[in-house]
Scaffold this motif. Structure first.
Motif, mmCIF file in Angstrom:
data_model
loop_
_atom_site.group_PDB
_atom_site.id
_atom_site.type_symbol
_atom_site.label_atom_id
_atom_site.label_comp_id
_atom_site.label_asym_id
_atom_site.label_seq_id
_atom_site.Cartn_x
_atom_site.Cartn_y
_atom_site.Cartn_z
ATOM 1 N N LEU A 225 21.171 28.801 -3.924
ATOM 2 C CA LEU A 225 20.054 28.445 -3.043
ATOM 3 C C LEU A 225 20.413 27.176 -2.285
ATOM 4 C CD1 LEU A 225 16.283 28.649 -3.732
ATOM 5 C CD2 LEU A 225 17.197 26.528 -2.787
ATOM 6 N N CYS A 232 16.082 28.551 4.567
ATOM 7 C CA CYS A 232 16.374 28.561 3.135
ATOM 8 C C CYS A 232 17.176 29.824 2.825
ATOM 9 C CB CYS A 232 15.096 28.524 2.310
ATOM 10 S SG CYS A 232 15.380 28.576 0.529
ATOM 11 N N CYS A 234 18.917 32.152 -0.006
ATOM 12 C CA CYS A 234 18.944 32.498 -1.439
ATOM 13 C C CYS A 234 19.835 33.733 -1.620
ATOM 14 C CB CYS A 234 17.537 32.791 -1.960
ATOM 15 S SG CYS A 234 16.338 31.478 -1.661
ATOM 16 N N PHE A 250 13.876 33.559 -7.780
ATOM 17 C CA PHE A 250 14.207 32.234 -7.278
ATOM 18 C C PHE A 250 12.949 31.386 -7.411
ATOM 19 C CE2 PHE A 250 17.371 34.852 -5.087
ATOM 20 C CZ PHE A 250 18.518 34.102 -5.304
ATOM 21 N N LYS A 251 12.884 30.613 -8.478
ATOM 22 C CA LYS A 251 11.657 29.885 -8.797
ATOM 23 C C LYS A 251 11.315 28.833 -7.750
ATOM 24 C CE LYS A 251 12.032 30.598 -13.786
ATOM 25 N NZ LYS A 251 12.116 29.960 -15.122
ATOM 26 N N GLU A 252 12.357 28.240 -7.138
ATOM 27 C CA GLU A 252 12.090 27.215 -6.131
ATOM 28 C C GLU A 252 11.291 27.780 -4.951
ATOM 29 O OE1 GLU A 252 16.212 26.388 -7.877
ATOM 30 O OE2 GLU A 252 14.966 28.097 -7.303
ATOM 31 N N LYS A 253 11.539 29.046 -4.594
ATOM 32 C CA LYS A 253 10.830 29.681 -3.477
ATOM 33 C C LYS A 253 9.721 30.614 -3.932
ATOM 34 C CE LYS A 253 11.351 29.606 0.300
ATOM 35 N NZ LYS A 253 10.674 28.766 1.308
#
Length: 748
Positions: A225, A232, A234, A250-253
């Motif tokens: 990522l 962004c 990923c 993808f926890k950030e998104k």
């Protein structure tokens, strides 16, 4: 015996008397008729004179009203033209300084309006593959986006008159007009957009080529990522080929997708590329309003009819001239004969002729020429199939994201002290074609509950292609006021489609949107463009000189727009965390409109929004006049909506409330007055907002004026007049732009 003479004579006398009496009676009747005729003629003559005097008086009053209206409208136009000239001079000077600053910029960025510079920049970037790592691509992408935004600003901000030959000297080889100049700017913008996407694809290939170096130590798969403020990237790569992997997040998104069994055993990779910009919708034909063209008659038929009409007119003219000539000759002969007889008898000419000769003439006053009212446009209906998205009715919200299934390239192998890498020139992404076998759940014959398969039934095969389940968190900087819709981009036909998606679910508390898709590709979230229309109410209230606030209670949301001098900002709502990043940011009206639309607040009707929203359409000239004159007086007067504006079914009449407001305080209900504005006059009405029936009578002690500005100035306090005179032209234009963009008089 002879007859008696006396009796016969008596009979004869009686007969003569009767005849005499009859003659006298006839003479008396003739005299009475003559007297009655003369009296009637006298009365008719007096009535005619009275009518002439009344007509002359009426025409004098009309001329006085026309003259008064002409003088007031010319004075208003003079004020507006003076403000407009100062505004044009200000913007012209600003554009000159901006061009000079662009010319003197020494940061290495090319000028996008000069073909030599921008083409060299694009070609060098495309040829240079040594700088395709993601960090460098994201850094250079910021410059690409700034150049694209610069072109967009030039296309919107530069008047057509300033796109002169001097600016087009750099396009001599291919340009021969202003349209060509605009077209070349648009082509340059498209080339920059293509460059940005190509470089992001090249960076993706580089990451996939070294997937083993970037793999996770726990799962032995690629989890990557990288992001900046606009993009962004990923990527998940299947290196372990573990069939027990069911999904990845993808926890950030906040983006999670399921992985079918057949893909867990293949060399594949998933790429999710988020971008806050949308370079696709503007290439779709439903992005722009389409006005129906009027059918024009065939030119040949029209010419034939015109020639026939001319020939007919000539023949009629010749016949009429002959008849008029004969009649005129007869009339002249008769008049000459009557004049000779009067001279012989010594009579004077008729008195009526003398009176007609000395009849008073009232000169017509030149009337103020109102602008020509354009015919109301008729918009074409969206005629595509039901799965194609109408971008006039829906907006792409939160940018776009690419959900792609790609082939994982061969990874480097270590043999002794050697690293063997397979090189592909040019390195391109290899997409895997994946279309789900079916999107419809299995149901029984009654169409009720799904059929439960038997335990002994065959299980899904490894090569089955089920739809991909996706869970995604909605963008944090966009306000979704309803469950979003999902669409995918059709590259061949250049439009958004909504087929291929099922099983939608939206959890408002967590902002998680779930769906199943049968396709990979470019996707976007949609929202109804007119969800906040029509408005419930609105109010424009002054804070001070050159300062005001516009409050709009829309269908779902309530907003406040602060206006100060030439700038404006969003000040409310306070309970929407998605809007915190734009609250209190001062910007121009055009930038504010684009920003609010981008974050999901669309209170700005388009030209064809009346096709999607039920409104009481108002006369466009009157409506625009009203916004301009409200802006002129907005430093001292508050304005608000009126229920009568929609209840009075007459597009020529615009109604609203107004009140003088010198203190920055909410106004009580009794201080508001109802105003009526038409194309010919403006007046303060006697009735109020709370009356049961509409009556078009002006308030006591007032009279109508030709426009709202002069009406308010006549009945304003000295302090209010001073505020209005001190109002800055930039503030007036800012208020006018906001009112004209929201169209509150039509959409509330």
């Amino acid at each position: 015996m002879p007859p008696k003479q006396g009796s016969a004579g008596k009979k004869k006398l009686a007969k003569a008397d009767k005849e005499k009496l009859k003659a006298e009676e006839e003479e008396r009747k003739a005299l009475e008729e003559e007297e009655a005729r003369q009296k009637a003629e006298e009365e008719a003559k007096k009535q005619k004179e009275r009518e002439k005097l009344e007509e002359a008086e009426r025409r004098k009053l009309e001329n006085a009203e026309k003259e008064n209206r002409r003088m007031e409208m010319l004075a208003l136009v003079d004020v507006q033209e003076r403000n407009r000239k100062m505004l044009d001079d200000l913007h012209s000077e600003r554009r000159k300084k901006s061009k000079w600053a662009r010319y003197m910029r020494c940061d290495g960025s090319p000028n996008p309006t000069i073909p030599g510079e921008i083409n060299t920049y694009i070609n060098l970037r495309l040829e240079d593959s040594s700088r395709d790592d993601i960090e460098e691509v994201l850094k250079q992408g910021e410059l690409d986006l700034s150049l694209i935004n610069e072109l967009d600003f030039l296309l919107e901000d530069t008047p057509s008159l300033e796109m002169d030959l001097q600016e087009m000297n750099c396009f001599k080889a291919v340009a021969d007009g202003k349209d060509k100049f605009v077209e070349l700017l648009k082509n340059t913008r498209e080339d920059l957009q293509m460059l940005l996407q190509n470089k992001l694809d090249a960076a993706t290939v580089k990451i996939l080529q070294k997937a083993t170096d970037l793999c996770d130590n726990e799962t032995f798969n690629l989890h990557y990522l990288k992001a900046n403020q606009d993009v962004c990237l990923c990527i998940w790569g299947n290196l372990s080929k573990n069939p027990r992997i069911k999904s990845f997040e993808f926890k950030e998104k906040g983006f999670q997708f399921e992985i079918p069994r057949m893909l867990t055993l293949s060399d594949c990779a998933f790429r999710i590329l988020f971008s806050k910009f949308d370079h696709y919708s503007s290439t779709c034909k439903s992005y722009y309003p389409r006005q129906k063209k009027k059918e024009e008659p065939v030119a040949e038929v029209a010419e034939v009819k015109e020639e026939e009409a001319k020939e007919g007119e000539q023949k009629e003219g010749e016949e009429n001239e002959g008849e008029k000539g004969e009649e005129g000759a007869e009339k002249e002969d008769t008049e000459d004969l009557m004049a000779m007889l009067r001279q012989m008898k010594g009579e004077a000419p008729p008195v009526e002729e003398k009176q007609e000769e000395v009849e008073e003439k009232v000169e017509e006053v030149e009337e103020f020429q109102d602008p020509i009212t354009p015919e109301p446009p008729i918009w074409e209906d969206f005629d595509e199939d039901e799965d194609v998205v109408d971008l006039r009715a829906n907006h792409v919200l939160g940018g776009v994201f690419h959900f792609n299934l790609m082939s994982l390239p061969p990874q480097p192998k270590i043999v002794n002290d050697w690293v063997i890498t397979r090189l592909v020139d040019p390195p391109n992404i290899e997409y895997i074609e994946y279309i789900a076998d079916t999107m419809n759940p299995i149901v029984n014959k009654e169409g009720q509950s799904p059929i439960q398969p038997d335990k002994g039934a065959d299980q899904p095969k490894r090569d089955d292609r089920p739809p991909i389940t996706v869970h995604m968190r909605l963008p944090e900087d966009c306000l979704f006021t309803e469950e979003p819709q999902i669409a995918r981009w059709d590259e061949k036909k250049k439009h958004w489609r909504q087929d291929g998606f099922t099983d939608f679910k939206y959890i408002e508390e967590t902002r998680i949107f779930t769906f199943k898709t049968a396709y990979f590709g470019t996707m976007a979230l949609l929202q109804d463009a007119h969800i906040n229309m029509p408005f419930q109410s609105w109010e424009l209230r002054p804070h001070n000189t050159n300062s005001a606030v516009l409050t709009i209670i829309a269908a779902i949301i309530e907003i406040e727009i602060e206006i100060k001098d030439a700038m404006c900002c969003l000040s409310k709502p306070d309970d929407k965390p998605e809007l915190e990043h734009i609250k209190g940011r001062w910007m121009t009206p055009l930038d504010l409109i684009k920003t609010l639309r981008r974050v999901g607040i669309n209170v700005f009707p388009a030209d064809d929004s009346s096709k999607y929203v039920s409104i009481q359409d108002k006369h466009p000239v009157i409506e625009e006049w009203c916004y301009e004159q409200m802006a002129l007086c907005s430093s001292a007067y508050a304005f608000s909506w009126s229920k009568w504006n929609s209840e009075v079914q007459n597009r020529e009449k615009v109604l609203f409330q107004g009140a003088e407001s010198l203190d920055d305080m909410p106004l009580p209900e009794e201080t508001w007055s109802l105003y009526l504005m038409t194309k010919r006059r403006s007046m303060k009405l006697k009735m109020t907002e709370f009356d049961e029936a509409f009556e078009e009578n002006h308030a006591d002690g007032t009279h109508f004026k030709s426009n709202l500005y002069h009406l308010l100035m006549e009945y304003s306090s000295p302090e209010a007049k001073e505020r209005i005179h001190e109002t800055n032209f930039q503030y007036i234009d800012c208020v006018r732009q906001i009112l004209s963009a929201t169209k509150v008089l039509t959409y509330a």
